[in-house]
Design an enzyme around this catalytic site. Structure first.
Site, PDB file in Angstrom:
ATOM      1  CB  SER A  24      47.440 -38.357  95.714  1.00 28.22           C
ATOM      2  OG  SER A  24      47.679 -38.440  97.094  1.00 28.22           O
ATOM      3  CD  GLN A 166      53.789 -41.784 100.352  1.00 28.45           C
ATOM      4  OE1 GLN A 166      54.707 -42.174 101.063  1.00 28.45           O
ATOM      5  NE2 GLN A 166      53.286 -40.576 100.451  1.00 28.45           N
ATOM      6  CG  ASP A 311      46.798 -38.094 104.027  1.00 23.79           C
ATOM      7  OD1 ASP A 311      47.585 -38.728 104.755  1.00 23.79           O
ATOM      8  OD2 ASP A 311      46.950 -38.024 102.792  1.00 23.79           O
ATOM      9  NE  ARG A 342      49.901 -35.632 109.472  1.00 22.44           N
ATOM     10  CZ  ARG A 342      49.836 -35.783 108.154  1.00 22.44           C
ATOM     11  NH1 ARG A 342      49.086 -36.734 107.641  1.00 22.44           N
ATOM     12  NH2 ARG A 342      50.508 -34.986 107.355  1.00 22.44           N
TER      13      ARG A 342
END
Ligand code: S3P
Length: 424
Positions: A24, A166, A311, A342
């Site tokens: 990131s 984001q 994540d 996911r």
């Protein structure tokens, strides 16, 4: 596609490991260096394919690289790209650059690989259009993403419904180039790297009502020392937590509050954690983390904690299966919009290894049996699933075969070798 068998020793280990540069922060350092006018340096940037995608796209805008040195004439002088900009597998590259390019007086088209071409982009439209940018998406709100501006952007106060770093960063990179101040507000728990850096440069501020206000101006050329990636370190932390008396120390990783929810989850599972801030990069904390295995119970993850461990949630499933009791993850619907679905990929992984797991709309439930079984895990093109499957081998008497193992190179080339080296 390669199938890679992973079998891990039964003994404990004690190691100190420097993990690769944070993904990131590497994207952000490269993009800010390209927006600044002059010479910047990015030291210790992430080695994976995603960071290389950001670098490659910036080259097409006229930015020059010489090793760690970046030369740019500044965002005002970015060149109009001749062809669609290929962001590879990297959602961060596409979304952040869509923001920066939305303020430019030319049209840019951003595309990516098969996985990125089906990820949701509608979330970018309202915030960027509120600033006066033009945004067009492909069918179903997916890429290609076409952005540009007819005239200077204006200020706006926007509200977003999801805790997405984001989307916030895309808005902020566009707003930096607007004529007046702009602000954004939304759910918390997200990684606020961009906002901390803008604050350190005097280009933004957090207001009393919890908004982040961008003060337009030029980003300075900078020398960035990128810390290690806690999302990479998390695989090693999990291995230590899952093996009684194993211990791993990862010095100099990002300790941004939006990145370290997983440490809290490890503590719920019963691991012994120590984390110490040792330095800062532009107001963003960096430090050393030590994890020691003390046996595994279960965890409940929801709300802000789910965002701050986003994540790492496939690893929560692995720990859940190897623990005792029922582990539940909720408030993580965003997982469906990652490099794979996911939620599905995580549940499939646990089941492929003989564990008990169920999908929920916004997460999953995993039954702790204390062990998993040999099996074949399909990575579904998702680097974090490939690496979580390798880590799951710590609870298997035999081999985990990882189908599509090479995808780990998206964030960590050399990952499997580093895992084996823990016992060397
Ligand atoms: C990232 C933000 C997160 C995270 C992704 C990287 C970033 O996505 O999942 O891996 O660097 O801003 P969202 O905050 O958009 O969910």
């Amino acid at each position: 596609m390669s199938i890679r068998p992973v079998a891990l020793p039964r003994s404990a280990f004690a190691q100190t490991v420097r993990v690769p540069g944070d993904k990131s922060l590497s994207h952000r350092a490269l993009i800010f260096a390209a927006m600044a006018s002059g010479k910047s340096q990015v030291i210790g940037g992430g080695p994976g394919a995603d960071v290389a995608s950001t670098r490659r796209v910036l080259t097409h805008l006229g930015v020059e690289y010489d090793g760690i040195t970046i030369r740019s004439k500044g965002v005002d002088r970015w060149q109009s790209p001749e062809a669609p900009l290929d962001c590879g597998n990297s959602g961060t590259t596409l979304r952040l650059l869509a923001g920066a390019l939305a303020a430019r007086p030319f049209r840019s088209t951003l595309v990516g690989d098969a996985s990125l071409m089906v990820r949701p982009m509608r979330r970018l439209v309202d915030p960027l259009e509120a600033l006066g940018a033009r945004v067009r998406l492909g069918h179903g709100g997916r890429p290609p993403v076409e952005v540009g501006a007819r005239g200077p952007l204006r200020g706006a106060d926007v509200e977003i419904p999801i805790a997405s770093a984001q989307v916030r960063s895309a808005f902020e990179l566009a707003a930096l180039q607007a004529e007046d101040a702009a602000s954004i507000h939304g759910p918390t728990g997200y990684r606020d790297h961009t906002e901390r850096w803008l604050t350190a440069w005097g280009l933004g501020e957090r207001t009393d009502d919890g908004r982040y206000r961008v003060l337009p101006g030029n980003v300075p050329a900078w020398k960035y020392d990128v810390p290690g990636d806690p999302s990479s370190a998390a695989f090693l932390w999990t291995l230590a937590a899952a093996r009684r008396d194993a211990v791993v120390t990862t010095p100099e990783v990002s300790l941004n509050p939006g990145r370290i929810g997983f440490l809290q989850v490890l503590e719920m599972f019963g691991a012994e954690i120590s984390a110490e801030v040792t330095s800062m990069i532009l107001g963003d904390p960096i430090g050393s983390v030590t994890v020691r295995g003390r046996g595994l119970f279960h965890a409940e993850v929801d709300g802000e904690l789910a965002v701050a461990a986003l994540d790492e949630l496939p690893l929560v499933a692995v720990l859940g299966a190897l623990g005792e009791g029922v582990t539940r993850v909720r408030g993580a619907a965003e997982l469906r919009a990652k490099e794979s679905d996911r939620i599905a990929a995580t549940v499939d992984m646990i089941r492929a290894l003989g564990g008990g797991a169920e999908r929920l709309d916004d997460g999953f439930v995993v039954l702790g049996t204390g062990f998993l079984e040999p099996g074949v895990v399909e990575t579904q093109g998702d680097h974090r699933i490939a690496m979580a499957a390798a880590v799951a081998a710590i609870g298997v008497d035999g081999e985990v075969a990882i189908d599509g193992a090479e995808v780990a190179g998206i964030s960590w080339p050399g990952f499997y070798e580093q895992v084996m080296a823990l016992w060397s």
